[in-house]
Design an enzyme around this catalytic site. Sequence first.
Site, mmCIF file in Angstrom:
data_model
loop_
_atom_site.group_PDB
_atom_site.id
_atom_site.type_symbol
_atom_site.label_atom_id
_atom_site.label_comp_id
_atom_site.label_asym_id
_atom_site.label_seq_id
_atom_site.Cartn_x
_atom_site.Cartn_y
_atom_site.Cartn_z
ATOM 1 N N CYS A 45 34.991 36.032 40.059
ATOM 2 C CA CYS A 45 34.621 36.516 38.507
ATOM 3 C C CYS A 45 33.490 37.555 38.587
ATOM 4 O O CYS A 45 33.035 38.010 37.614
ATOM 5 C CB CYS A 45 34.492 35.412 37.610
ATOM 6 S SG CYS A 45 36.023 34.405 37.327
ATOM 7 N N HIS A 98 38.717 38.107 29.455
ATOM 8 C CA HIS A 98 38.258 37.946 30.686
ATOM 9 C C HIS A 98 39.167 38.478 31.827
ATOM 10 O O HIS A 98 39.808 37.866 32.624
ATOM 11 C CB HIS A 98 37.891 36.401 31.220
ATOM 12 C CG HIS A 98 37.381 36.365 32.513
ATOM 13 N ND1 HIS A 98 36.392 37.095 33.155
ATOM 14 C CD2 HIS A 98 37.491 35.084 33.281
ATOM 15 C CE1 HIS A 98 36.154 36.547 34.128
ATOM 16 N NE2 HIS A 98 36.546 35.453 34.307
#
Length: 399
Positions: A85, A340
């Site tokens: 991420c 996200h």
Amino acid sequence: MSSRGIADKVAIVGMGCTQFGELWDRSTDDLLIDAVGEALGSAGVDRDDVDAFWLGTLGSGQSGLTLSRPLGIDYRPVTRVENYCATGSEAFRNACYAVASGAYDRVMAVGVEKLKDSGFSGLLRTDPPDDGTAPELSLTAPAAFSLLDPAYCTRYGVHPDQMREAMTHIAWKNHRNGALNPKAQFRAEVSREKIEAAPKVAGRLGVFDCSGVSDGAAAAMIVRAEDALDYTDRPIYVKALSLAAGPMRGGVDPAFDFTSFPEVVHSAADAYAQAGIADPRRDISLAEVHDCFTPTEIVLMEDLGFTDRGQAWKDVLAGEFDASGRLPVNIDGGLKSFGHPVGASGLRMLYEAWLQLRGEAGARQLSDPHTALTHNLGGRPGGCVSFVSVVGNELGIRG
């Protein structure tokens, strides 16, 4: 851990960011074209004037061809990077070092992810075979991060109802911030009652404790600091870039108790040393942090030095990190509300710093911000990578 850093050697002179969300009618190519186009336009630079590109994506393309084909880039270096991420931040870090080294004059960092057309609900990834000593990898992400909640309560003697109230406040705050953001995935305030009544996903994590699954892209144009004013009268200077990869022993280390991310502690300390920040509570105007789940943001407030150990839940409830608090956190809505898309998230955080430090954030604009921190976390509690950047709108650090 420390590094010499590149404080005030490079600057951001243009940025772009797409809408985040369930963009069924937009392809990866579309998102890349839009984000890069906005960044080029804001910097007043033509595509052919960019010397090199760094592209971050976890699973929406392989090799630099993912970017060169839709943009029609002829024979320029395009490097594709991935770091869970923290992928978008990794593209930015590498691009900045390329300029600071003197190898290139103008480079671009780009991040993209298309998660809604994969045929899979959630983050699609494939773990390589391992020796079985990383049990946390067998858990879903919500399950792994849900362990932070009871662990924090146990270590600091926090009643579960108080912790639940603090987690709810994080979700409420970030949705409230995101409601003012025209590019956010979720643009509606959510009541505390609705957050607490939501269906459970893992442990005590409900639907509103978890970040969204979304599509999106973001991009940054980077040049040498001494050249920045040739492109814009309001550049953003890079003060620090720090990345820490952990040894991934948390699942078998009896000392690991799920109340801290050691990787975050190390990367934050390194970033503060690079930037010359003595007190992050005083020297930083706003922070964009990796709120993948609500208890994560609580723990990060302590790991980043924004509050004392065992105190974050109290400061959260006191509004210390609200838009009107002493240190606004995730003023754009964070992962929770903005969304996200993995490869784009780190650059999205920098996009908010860009807007805020230039006074262009519209309804959510803060009063006279000068220094911003961004933080990305990739992986799970017990084994992750952590990235911290510090950027500012002035040369040097203004205390």
